[in-house]
Write a protein that holds these residues in place. Structure first.
Motif, PDB file in Angstrom:
ATOM      1  N   ALA A  35       0.775  -1.297   0.072  1.00  0.00           N
ATOM      2  CA  ALA A  35      -0.042   0.003   0.093  1.00  0.00           C
ATOM      3  C   ALA A  35       0.709   1.167  -0.036  1.00  0.00           C
ATOM      4  CB  ALA A  35      -1.015  -0.028   1.125  1.00  0.00           C
ATOM      5  N   HIS A  36       2.148   1.170   0.681  1.00  0.00           N
ATOM      6  CA  HIS A  36       2.975   2.337   0.690  1.00  0.00           C
ATOM      7  C   HIS A  36       4.294   1.906   0.673  1.00  0.00           C
ATOM      8  CE1 HIS A  36       5.000   5.484   2.963  1.00  0.00           C
ATOM      9  NE2 HIS A  36       4.173   6.358   2.389  1.00  0.00           N
ATOM     10  N   LYS A  56       2.401   5.911  -2.499  1.00  0.00           N
ATOM     11  CA  LYS A  56       0.971   5.339  -1.615  1.00  0.00           C
ATOM     12  C   LYS A  56      -0.018   5.141  -2.707  1.00  0.00           C
ATOM     13  CE  LYS A  56      -1.983   6.681   2.115  1.00  0.00           C
ATOM     14  NZ  LYS A  56      -2.371   7.789   3.179  1.00  0.00           N
ATOM     15  N   VAL A  57      -0.840   3.911  -2.490  1.00  0.00           N
ATOM     16  CA  VAL A  57      -1.980   3.401  -3.225  1.00  0.00           C
ATOM     17  C   VAL A  57      -3.088   4.363  -2.614  1.00  0.00           C
ATOM     18  CG1 VAL A  57      -3.589   1.769  -4.054  1.00  0.00           C
ATOM     19  CG2 VAL A  57      -0.911   1.267  -3.823  1.00  0.00           C
ATOM     20  N   ILE A  60      -8.447   2.211  -5.660  1.00  0.00           N
ATOM     21  CA  ILE A  60      -8.495   1.038  -6.601  1.00  0.00           C
ATOM     22  C   ILE A  60      -9.885   1.302  -7.433  1.00  0.00           C
ATOM     23  CG2 ILE A  60      -8.563  -1.497  -7.174  1.00  0.00           C
ATOM     24  CD1 ILE A  60      -5.855  -0.562  -5.698  1.00  0.00           C
ATOM     25  N   PRO A  65      -8.818   1.898  -0.871  1.00  0.00           N
ATOM     26  CA  PRO A  65      -8.127   0.505  -0.635  1.00  0.00           C
ATOM     27  C   PRO A  65      -8.422   0.022   0.598  1.00  0.00           C
ATOM     28  CG  PRO A  65      -6.397   2.178  -0.627  1.00  0.00           C
ATOM     29  CD  PRO A  65      -7.627   2.829  -0.850  1.00  0.00           C
ATOM     30  N   VAL A  83      -5.462   1.567 -10.541  1.00  0.00           N
ATOM     31  CA  VAL A  83      -4.699   1.859  -9.188  1.00  0.00           C
ATOM     32  C   VAL A  83      -4.273   3.369  -9.185  1.00  0.00           C
ATOM     33  CG1 VAL A  83      -2.809   1.302  -7.584  1.00  0.00           C
ATOM     34  CG2 VAL A  83      -3.837  -0.509  -8.914  1.00  0.00           C
ATOM     35  N   THR A  85      -2.485   6.429  -7.507  1.00  0.00           N
ATOM     36  CA  THR A  85      -1.243   6.618  -6.578  1.00  0.00           C
ATOM     37  C   THR A  85      -0.962   7.951  -6.359  1.00  0.00           C
ATOM     38  OG1 THR A  85       0.187   6.884  -8.527  1.00  0.00           O
ATOM     39  CG2 THR A  85      -0.245   4.457  -7.720  1.00  0.00           C
ATOM     40  N   THR A 103      -0.177  13.004  -8.328  1.00  0.00           N
ATOM     41  CA  THR A 103      -1.049  11.704  -8.325  1.00  0.00           C
ATOM     42  C   THR A 103      -1.168  11.276  -9.835  1.00  0.00           C
ATOM     43  OG1 THR A 103      -3.150  12.795  -8.701  1.00  0.00           O
ATOM     44  CG2 THR A 103      -2.315  12.350  -6.257  1.00  0.00           C
ATOM     45  N   ASP A 105      -2.672   7.443 -12.281  1.00  0.00           N
ATOM     46  CA  ASP A 105      -3.123   6.312 -12.389  1.00  0.00           C
ATOM     47  C   ASP A 105      -1.823   5.284 -12.852  1.00  0.00           C
ATOM     48  OD1 ASP A 105      -5.402   6.941 -11.065  1.00  0.00           O
ATOM     49  OD2 ASP A 105      -6.414   7.584 -13.141  1.00  0.00           O
ATOM     50  N   LEU A 122       4.672  -1.456  -6.001  1.00  0.00           N
ATOM     51  CA  LEU A 122       4.439  -0.142  -6.985  1.00  0.00           C
ATOM     52  C   LEU A 122       5.574   0.845  -6.613  1.00  0.00           C
ATOM     53  CD1 LEU A 122       1.088   0.704  -7.924  1.00  0.00           C
ATOM     54  CD2 LEU A 122       3.015   0.460  -9.548  1.00  0.00           C
ATOM     55  N   PRO A 136       4.934   5.267 -11.811  1.00  0.00           N
ATOM     56  CA  PRO A 136       4.833   4.199 -11.048  1.00  0.00           C
ATOM     57  C   PRO A 136       5.495   2.986 -12.140  1.00  0.00           C
ATOM     58  CG  PRO A 136       2.785   5.379 -10.796  1.00  0.00           C
ATOM     59  CD  PRO A 136       3.574   5.975 -11.769  1.00  0.00           C
TER      60      PRO A 136
END
Length: 149
Positions: A35-36, A56-57, A60, A65, A83, A85, A103, A105, A122, A136
């Protein structure tokens, strides 16, 4: 003496039961995405660590998430996903630089995750130093240079 041996055996069995199951996720056809995750790189000539960007995700398919206690998110295999991010770079002391946050995707295709039970990361970029932006990179390793995508 026999009581001590029994106690040690019970403690050993209890410890084994607390280990992660190597088959986890296989039967459920899911993979685990961190997740991070933050990049850092050893700077050999200076004997220090360079703190790279963190990813960081944040969603989703547009939904927050569900992060497990081990900081992984379960994702279904063989399904396309988006996802979301968030990436941020860090100062030399490891603290985030808010002005660098962006940010983006990351698209997961139906052939990205084909085997359940695997753990994935990721990364904000392919390396920790001399990079900009949020690009990512998916990897089975903590180190993106060992990427399997």
């Amino acid at each position: 003496m026999r009581a001590i041996a029994t106690l040690l055996l019970l403690c050993g069995l209890t410890a084994c039961q607390n280990l992660p199951d190597r088959q986890e996720g296989i039967a459920d056809n899911v993979v685990f995405l961190k997740a991070h995750h933050c990049l850092e790189e050893s700077v050999d000539d200076m004997n220090r660590i360079h703190f790279g960007p963190c990813l960081k995700v944040i969603d989703i398919n547009g939904q927050p998430p569900q992060v497990r206690d081990d900081d992984f998110i379960e994702l279904p295999i063989k399904q396309p996903l988006t996802v979301g991010t968030s990436c941020v770079y860090r100062h030399a002391d490891g603290t985030p630089i808010p002005a660098t946050m962006e940010t983006t995707d990351f698209q997961v295709g139906p052939d990205t995750f084909t085997n359940g039970g695997q753990r994935w990361y990721l990364h904000a970029h392919k390396k920790a130093r001399r990079v900009i932006g949020c690009e990512p990179t998916l990897s089975r390793s903590l180190n993106p240079t060992e990427s399997t995508n």
